[in-house]
Write an enzyme that holds these catalytic residues in place. Structure first.
Site, PDB file in Angstrom:
ATOM      1  N   GLU A 167      39.924  53.192  41.802  1.00  0.00           N
ATOM      2  CA  GLU A 167      40.647  52.140  42.339  1.00  0.00           C
ATOM      3  C   GLU A 167      41.836  52.698  42.659  1.00  0.00           C
ATOM      4  O   GLU A 167      42.753  53.609  42.172  1.00  0.00           O
ATOM      5  CB  GLU A 167      41.040  51.205  41.112  1.00  0.00           C
ATOM      6  CG  GLU A 167      42.381  50.163  41.490  1.00  0.00           C
ATOM      7  CD  GLU A 167      42.169  49.440  42.671  1.00  0.00           C
ATOM      8  OE1 GLU A 167      40.891  48.724  42.745  1.00  0.00           O
ATOM      9  OE2 GLU A 167      42.962  49.181  43.441  1.00  0.00           O
ATOM     10  N   ALA A 184      44.698  51.464  43.801  1.00  0.00           N
ATOM     11  CA  ALA A 184      46.030  50.545  43.266  1.00  0.00           C
ATOM     12  C   ALA A 184      45.903  50.182  42.048  1.00  0.00           C
ATOM     13  O   ALA A 184      45.732  50.943  41.055  1.00  0.00           O
ATOM     14  CB  ALA A 184      46.421  49.472  44.210  1.00  0.00           C
ATOM     15  N   GLY A 210      42.234  44.662  38.960  1.00  0.00           N
ATOM     16  CA  GLY A 210      42.390  43.116  39.195  1.00  0.00           C
ATOM     17  C   GLY A 210      42.556  42.604  40.797  1.00  0.00           C
ATOM     18  O   GLY A 210      42.208  41.544  40.907  1.00  0.00           O
ATOM     19  N   GLY A 211      42.779  43.565  41.512  1.00  0.00           N
ATOM     20  CA  GLY A 211      42.735  43.546  43.017  1.00  0.00           C
ATOM     21  C   GLY A 211      43.782  42.436  43.516  1.00  0.00           C
ATOM     22  O   GLY A 211      44.740  42.052  42.598  1.00  0.00           O
ATOM     23  N   LYS A 220      48.369  30.557  40.568  1.00  0.00           N
ATOM     24  CA  LYS A 220      48.077  29.552  39.604  1.00  0.00           C
ATOM     25  C   LYS A 220      49.336  29.407  38.455  1.00  0.00           C
ATOM     26  O   LYS A 220      49.359  28.252  38.069  1.00  0.00           O
ATOM     27  CB  LYS A 220      46.850  29.821  38.915  1.00  0.00           C
ATOM     28  CG  LYS A 220      45.621  28.945  39.611  1.00  0.00           C
ATOM     29  CD  LYS A 220      45.576  28.839  41.131  1.00  0.00           C
ATOM     30  CE  LYS A 220      44.634  29.556  41.711  1.00  0.00           C
ATOM     31  NZ  LYS A 220      45.296  29.914  43.265  1.00  0.00           N
ATOM     32  N   ASP A 277      35.242  39.978  49.586  1.00  0.00           N
ATOM     33  CA  ASP A 277      35.922  39.808  50.835  1.00  0.00           C
ATOM     34  C   ASP A 277      35.618  40.980  51.890  1.00  0.00           C
ATOM     35  O   ASP A 277      35.559  40.647  53.195  1.00  0.00           O
ATOM     36  CB  ASP A 277      37.670  39.953  50.588  1.00  0.00           C
ATOM     37  CG  ASP A 277      38.190  38.982  49.873  1.00  0.00           C
ATOM     38  OD1 ASP A 277      37.297  38.145  49.571  1.00  0.00           O
ATOM     39  OD2 ASP A 277      39.199  38.814  49.715  1.00  0.00           O
ATOM     40  N   HIS A 317      33.568   8.109  30.295  1.00  0.00           N
ATOM     41  CA  HIS A 317      34.496   6.989  30.670  1.00  0.00           C
ATOM     42  C   HIS A 317      35.580   6.954  29.464  1.00  0.00           C
ATOM     43  O   HIS A 317      35.329   6.756  28.357  1.00  0.00           O
ATOM     44  CB  HIS A 317      33.675   5.487  30.648  1.00  0.00           C
ATOM     45  CG  HIS A 317      34.542   4.360  31.067  1.00  0.00           C
ATOM     46  ND1 HIS A 317      35.091   4.373  32.449  1.00  0.00           N
ATOM     47  CD2 HIS A 317      35.176   3.415  30.420  1.00  0.00           C
ATOM     48  CE1 HIS A 317      35.970   3.397  32.499  1.00  0.00           C
ATOM     49  NE2 HIS A 317      36.037   2.758  31.268  1.00  0.00           N
TER      50      HIS A 317
END
Lengths: 461, 461
Positions: free
Chosen positions: A34, A36, A39-40, A51, A311, A443
């Site tokens: 990784e 950086a 968690g990217g 969020k 991605d 319901h």
């Protein structure tokens, strides 16, 4: 001596991390490289910070809805500095927990940028020098970064990309968002709640362009009711910092002079580009397509022993798609799950906020564009008592049917994301109207709108 | 002349109304007899008014959570009189829409109390006199009413049942709730948000007695954090109005003198009793059991051609169970759906509010009580980013497994009801751990806690 791994993963975002965890738990000798942070984009510069913003400000929207219905009054103030500090703590704590999990499972974490040294090894350029590690299998999960176009390059002063925007120490009082996609719309919703005056600018004639047309219309109506300015179907010539402002120049028609918009800040959210350059993948015969996506076959293989998920392969730019692909690849490496090609199943896509958008499976517009005639059925949220209780009655659930079976669900309105998993399960199972009639939905729940839509009369799309 | 119907339905609550609509839509000549209002307890005196209260006040809880996390401040004031007016309007509008729907489908609505005249006809005593209608099939869907016990009889002044409580013109500043079941706990949560100081009194040693023990513990901890007083395992001797107060006397031990509690109001919510008396059903050979529930066979038949659905048959006192049973009966009358006995499938049961409780399928405690050993697996909400975003991290999701297949889901915490439909679908399908691993849950969602619980290590219950 070069350490040899069964699996080397490039990139510690959702796809890469999940793959490393699952592979190591199953006994594969695994390394994660990784450059950086663990968690990217999702954890550090994307879904999670957004969020946290939306969650912290949701009382503002709830209050606004009840105020409009003249049931409640008052004021909710969010301390943005405290929110940003909470966000930073949360993200850091999650990264720490991820690192601990890797260590616990015996995954070697190599900090640094990885690049192919030869067909079976990776050179990792870290701050403590360069090392070489060998792999039997390679998983490319390097993710993506904000796209930029000529004239739309964030300067980091008043013109920001999503990364810069999420790092702001104070929320601007006015914001121009270039790009009416989900990333821009979620951040704009958070900014709106935090007091920013919002203007959305998009080259397309509607926001949320990839969604159902009715969804775009409903979103546009909702955002206009919130006082947003929507400038759609316009060409942006430039966005630059001028003094204390971001100034956007656009061309509304071939004849018009460049009309200008100014705001305290501009967010450029015009898509994302795969991180596929400078990995040395070409030497393995890996091909790139479109904007630089790693081309994968039906087994998510980019070359023998080389997989790409998330991605970077350009299939679906969503964290859960990356994780799902990662699970497939690890199962395949372990010889489990048969030899079937990768099947994503129904992919849920969500715009968070209020209104929210949910899409699972096929959209009517997609089917029509493909020359297929499908049927649709609908329920309006205004008929649902929970929507009434939250004074958030705008929106609908729309079902798409092929040969009597549910193949897609699209919804827009407050809290419609709560139907995401059930909609995906129903699309996967290909339910009929009768299946829905015979299944007990609790319901009262907003979820009953999904049942109501499935039971409603069908019509041509 | 006596009008003859294919189906006469006694009671216009969720079960009776849905049955009448479905039967009439399918071409059966149908009558609905209703002594009070369409919509029954659920719409007029139960679920719907409570959810309107909870919905209108949800910003208060959201703000409280973010305030505690020091991210937000402010105040949300709910105008209770405006809320009650909105509730009354909503309920009246829904009743009107229901009546219109019946008229549209040609269902004859007979206002008045129905009673068997003979084995094939009903005498309806309305305000405009008495009429007799004939039936080929009879559906008893007369629902239930609040139970009362000696010493615990609501007097309608300061001691109220749920009906009286929901009709209050102003919310009291202090409230004693007798009964720690879902009805009492939902109303107490709404009252708490509206400013009432809450005391819960129950004869059982824990609240939410029918639920998983861990759920009761989590609820008790949550409500104590909210400042509620819980008096559990105590025997209530009496609740009476004394001047401007409701005064409750309890016996905490055999020796103790009667300790007293006083509040502005007391809500008695100690269960519900079937409305089965004075219907004349005995003449058809219908049997009553327990507290007066109409005994039904596996086809929901109480006698040949006589069916009973909903609260009155005592199977499951939930509106959606009534509707589901109604659908089964109508399908049976229409000769559709084969001759299979009634199968409820997994029944979702929900406590609304914040925290919420969700239960679907088998509980570990139930299995153990039945001498069965099952496995359980868990996920804590604190590990979920959406729970973090809403600063509502208390709670868990617990899965119950039998022979490797999911047979039950229990959850407690903010917004866990959003997993109800998906949990029911997964229990119905009997998913394995591997099924969950291979299915794409959207990220980030609270729903991922369900996936995390399914993937967690299993242990003996």
């Amino acid at each position: 001596m070069t350490t040899q791994y069964d699996l080397v993963v490039l990139g510690g975002g959702p796809g890469g991390f999940d793959a490393a965890v699952e592979a190591a738990a199953a006994g594969l000798k695994t390394a994660l490289v990784e450059a950086a942070e663990l968690g990217g984009t999702c954890l550090n510069r994307g879904c999670i910070p957004t969020k946290l913003w939306l969650g912290a400000t949701s009382a503002i929207e709830e209050l606004a809805a009840q105020s409009k219905a003249r049931v409640a009054s008052g004021e909710v103030r969010v301390d943005f500095a405290a929110l940003q500090a909470k966000k930073d703590r949360h993200v850091a704590a999650t990264r720490k927990a991820m690192a601990a999990r890797l260590a616990q499972l015996g995954v070697d974490l190599h900090a640094g940028r990885g690049r192919l040294a030869d067909s079976a090894s990776i050179e990792v350029a870290g701050t403590d020098g360069t090392r070489t590690i060998g792999f039997k299998n390679l998983l490319v999960a390097t993710g993506s970064r904000p796209a930029c176009f000529p004239g739309l390059t964030p300067d980091g002063v008043r013109v920001l990309d999503s990364t810069g925007f999420l790092a702001l120490p104070a929320m601007p009082q006015s914001l121009i968002v270039v790009g009416g996609g989900f990333i821009g719309l979620e951040m704009a919703q958070a900014a709106h709640r935090l007091g920013a005056k919002i203007t959305i600018v998009d080259a397309l004639p509607r926001i949320a362009g990839p969604e159902d047309r009715e969804v775009s219309r409903a979103l546009e109506a909702a955002f206009r009711r919130m006082g947003w300015e929507l400038r759609l179907g316009v060409q942006v010539t430039s966005v630059t910092t001028q003094g204390d402002s971001a100034v956007l120049t656009m061309q509304t028609s071939a004849e018009s002079a460049g009309e200008e918009l100014a705001a305290e800040c501009a967010l450029v959210a015009v898509g994302r580009r795969p991180n596929s350059a400078d990995l040395g993948l070409e030497s393995l015969g890996v091909e790139l397509s479109g904007p630089g996506s790693v081309r994968t076959n039906e087994y998510l293989e980019a070359a023998p022993g080389v997989y790409a998920v998330g991605d970077v392969n350009g299939r679906t730019l969503l964290a859960h798609a990356a994780s799902h692909q990662a699970h497939y690849v690890v199962q395949r490496l372990l010889g489990k799950g048969g030899k079937a090609p990768y099947d994503s199943g129904p992919v849920p896509s969500i715009l968070y906020g209020n209104p929210e958008v949910l899409r699972v499976g096929l959209m009517a517009d997609e089917a029509k564009a493909g020359g297929e005639s499908v049927l649709v059925s609908r329920a309006q949220l205004i008929q649902n008592p929970i929507a009434q209780a939250h004074a958030a009655t705008q929106g609908f659930v729309k079902c798409v049917w092929r040969q009597g079976r549910l193949v897609g669900v699209t919804a827009v309105g407050a809290d419609v994301s709560r139907m995401a998993v059930s909609a995906a399960l129903l699309v996967r199972a290909g339910w009929t109207r009768e299946d829905a009639a015979g299944f007990m939905f609790p319901h009262p729940t907003l979820d009953e709108s999904l049942k109501a839509a499935m039971l409603a009369d069908k019509e041509a799309a």
